[in-house]
Write a protein that holds these residues in place. Structure first.
Motif, PDB file in Angstrom:
ATOM      1  N   PHE A  15      36.295  39.388  35.967  1.00  0.00           N
ATOM      2  CA  PHE A  15      37.216  40.392  36.482  1.00  0.00           C
ATOM      3  C   PHE A  15      36.436  41.583  37.043  1.00  0.00           C
ATOM      4  O   PHE A  15      35.342  41.900  36.565  1.00  0.00           O
ATOM      5  CB  PHE A  15      38.137  40.923  35.372  1.00  0.00           C
ATOM      6  CG  PHE A  15      39.021  39.896  34.729  1.00  0.00           C
ATOM      7  CD1 PHE A  15      40.234  39.553  35.295  1.00  0.00           C
ATOM      8  CD2 PHE A  15      38.644  39.292  33.542  1.00  0.00           C
ATOM      9  CE1 PHE A  15      41.067  38.623  34.688  1.00  0.00           C
ATOM     10  CE2 PHE A  15      39.460  38.355  32.925  1.00  0.00           C
ATOM     11  CZ  PHE A  15      40.681  38.020  33.501  1.00  0.00           C
ATOM     12  N   THR A  31      42.761  42.654  39.245  1.00  0.00           N
ATOM     13  CA  THR A  31      44.151  42.311  38.955  1.00  0.00           C
ATOM     14  C   THR A  31      45.038  43.463  39.435  1.00  0.00           C
ATOM     15  O   THR A  31      44.550  44.496  39.874  1.00  0.00           O
ATOM     16  CB  THR A  31      44.366  42.093  37.444  1.00  0.00           C
ATOM     17  OG1 THR A  31      43.928  43.255  36.736  1.00  0.00           O
ATOM     18  CG2 THR A  31      43.588  40.887  36.960  1.00  0.00           C
ATOM     19  N   SER A  32      46.340  43.277  39.330  1.00  0.00           N
ATOM     20  CA  SER A  32      47.282  44.300  39.783  1.00  0.00           C
ATOM     21  C   SER A  32      47.097  45.612  39.012  1.00  0.00           C
ATOM     22  O   SER A  32      46.829  45.598  37.807  1.00  0.00           O
ATOM     23  CB  SER A  32      48.718  43.807  39.595  1.00  0.00           C
ATOM     24  OG  SER A  32      49.644  44.843  39.878  1.00  0.00           O
ATOM     25  N   ARG A  52      50.144  42.772  36.116  1.00  0.00           N
ATOM     26  CA  ARG A  52      48.832  42.347  35.615  1.00  0.00           C
ATOM     27  C   ARG A  52      48.992  41.337  34.479  1.00  0.00           C
ATOM     28  O   ARG A  52      48.271  40.326  34.419  1.00  0.00           O
ATOM     29  CB  ARG A  52      48.048  43.560  35.145  1.00  0.00           C
ATOM     30  CG  ARG A  52      46.649  43.232  34.637  1.00  0.00           C
ATOM     31  CD  ARG A  52      45.787  44.461  34.510  1.00  0.00           C
ATOM     32  NE  ARG A  52      46.364  45.476  33.660  1.00  0.00           N
ATOM     33  CZ  ARG A  52      46.591  46.739  34.037  1.00  0.00           C
ATOM     34  NH1 ARG A  52      46.303  47.138  35.257  1.00  0.00           N
ATOM     35  NH2 ARG A  52      47.112  47.610  33.185  1.00  0.00           N
ATOM     36  N   LYS A  90      38.260  35.977  39.181  1.00  0.00           N
ATOM     37  CA  LYS A  90      39.575  36.559  39.411  1.00  0.00           C
ATOM     38  C   LYS A  90      39.477  37.835  40.238  1.00  0.00           C
ATOM     39  O   LYS A  90      40.323  38.127  41.076  1.00  0.00           O
ATOM     40  CB  LYS A  90      40.264  36.854  38.071  1.00  0.00           C
ATOM     41  CG  LYS A  90      41.593  37.596  38.192  1.00  0.00           C
ATOM     42  CD  LYS A  90      42.620  36.797  38.989  1.00  0.00           C
ATOM     43  CE  LYS A  90      43.942  37.555  39.072  1.00  0.00           C
ATOM     44  NZ  LYS A  90      44.901  36.870  39.957  1.00  0.00           N
ATOM     45  N   GLU A 120      49.693  37.948  35.799  1.00  0.00           N
ATOM     46  CA  GLU A 120      48.480  37.332  36.342  1.00  0.00           C
ATOM     47  C   GLU A 120      47.601  36.787  35.218  1.00  0.00           C
ATOM     48  O   GLU A 120      47.026  35.700  35.334  1.00  0.00           O
ATOM     49  CB  GLU A 120      47.697  38.350  37.166  1.00  0.00           C
ATOM     50  CG  GLU A 120      48.389  38.755  38.456  1.00  0.00           C
ATOM     51  CD  GLU A 120      47.582  39.785  39.237  1.00  0.00           C
ATOM     52  OE1 GLU A 120      46.334  39.695  39.220  1.00  0.00           O
ATOM     53  OE2 GLU A 120      48.190  40.680  39.850  1.00  0.00           O
ATOM     54  N   LEU A 121      47.509  37.552  34.139  1.00  0.00           N
ATOM     55  CA  LEU A 121      46.696  37.117  33.008  1.00  0.00           C
ATOM     56  C   LEU A 121      47.318  35.910  32.311  1.00  0.00           C
ATOM     57  O   LEU A 121      46.603  34.994  31.871  1.00  0.00           O
ATOM     58  CB  LEU A 121      46.518  38.270  32.018  1.00  0.00           C
ATOM     59  CG  LEU A 121      45.703  39.466  32.527  1.00  0.00           C
ATOM     60  CD1 LEU A 121      45.712  40.592  31.501  1.00  0.00           C
ATOM     61  CD2 LEU A 121      44.270  39.057  32.842  1.00  0.00           C
TER      62      LEU A 121
END
Length: 268
Positions: A156, A133-134, A140, A130, A143-144
């Motif tokens: 991550f 993330t944001s 975020r 991934k 996305e998760l």
């Protein structure tokens, strides 16, 4: 030739003999941060022209690189640490080179994601990268949510000033899974911590250096329990069992046969 050259993620000794040769034989080196790359080149007594190639100027500079290549020059692209194109500039240039049928080489070398994955003790057979993330919690979490049901181990990247907020969001969306956190990989203060997300949040995590978080994938048992709950919730709202199956298949992109079999086990 145009070369994509991985650079050490910490320890300057982690560079291949081939990469050193290619850097020495290059005419021009494009770097994410010329100051960082200059330290590496000075360490190996390599004197070359350095130009900037960042995510803010990728498209424009990619055209310059292609022109230099057409003039017969050997060009290297490097980022501050690790493999170009992996959470670092490089992807735009690769796409342009493929579109214009221009030959290039990607050299093997250091990569923080795989280094941390192997040392995590978690499943390395199937994994999903991934990356970052944001930085915003609301984005975020979305996305998760989109990847929480993956059975594969998930990798991550996170910055030190956001890592605790990231872990709190990860706990909320993924539940209390096993994770491995590596920081300062290959450096003097390299550290890897393994355990449940809640345990690590309650511990004394040093928020210094770049982080790689390796997260256990979702177990089949977890998915089964969630499906039963989802089916029961929809049926209790008054829709038929068959309609509930259809909605869950569509909403979660799951196998219709699997959801149907799970529905037969329900007592509602």
């Amino acid at each position: 030739m145009i070369y994509f050259c991985p650079t050490p993620i910490g320890n300057l000794e982690d560079i291949t003999l081939r990469t050193l040769r290619v850097l020495r034989e290059s005419d021009i080196i494009f770097a994410e941060d010329t100051r960082v790359t200059l330290k590496l080149l000075n360490h190996y007594d390599i004197k070359k022209k350095l130009y900037s190639y960042q995510k803010f100027n990728e498209s424009e500079v990619s055209e310059d690189i292609i022109k230099y290549n057409e003039d017969g020059l050997n060009i290297c692209l490097v980022t501050d640490a690790g493999m170009p194109g992996i959470s670092d500039p490089g992807e735009v240039l690769v796409k342009k080179l493929i579109e214009e049928n221009i030959d290039f080489r990607v050299l093997p070398g250091p990569n923080a994601a795989l280094t941390a994955l192997v040392g995590s003790g978690l499943n390395t057979e199937n994994f999903y990268f991934k990356g970052f993330t944001s930085p915003k919690s609301s984005a975020r979490k979305k996305e998760l949510e989109a990847i929480k049901d993956l059975k594969a181990t998930i990798i991550f990247y996170e910055a030190p000033h956001r890592v605790l907020d990231f872990l709190r969001d990860l706990l909320e969306i993924f539940g209390d899974r096993e994770i491995s956190i590596s920081r300062e990989l290959t450096k003097i203060y390299e550290e890897t911590i393994r355990g449940k997300i809640s345990e690590i949040l309650q511990g004394n995590l040093k928020v210094k250096g770049e982080f790689v978080i390796i997260c256990h994938g979702k177990e089949d048992e977890e998915i089964k329990l969630d499906i039963e709950d989802l089916l029961r919730e929809k049926i209790l709202k008054g829709i038929s069992k068959s309609q509930a199956v259809k909605e869950i298949v569509k909403e979660y992109n799951l196998s219709k046969n699997y959801i149907y079999k799970e529905s037969l086990k329900l007592d509602v």
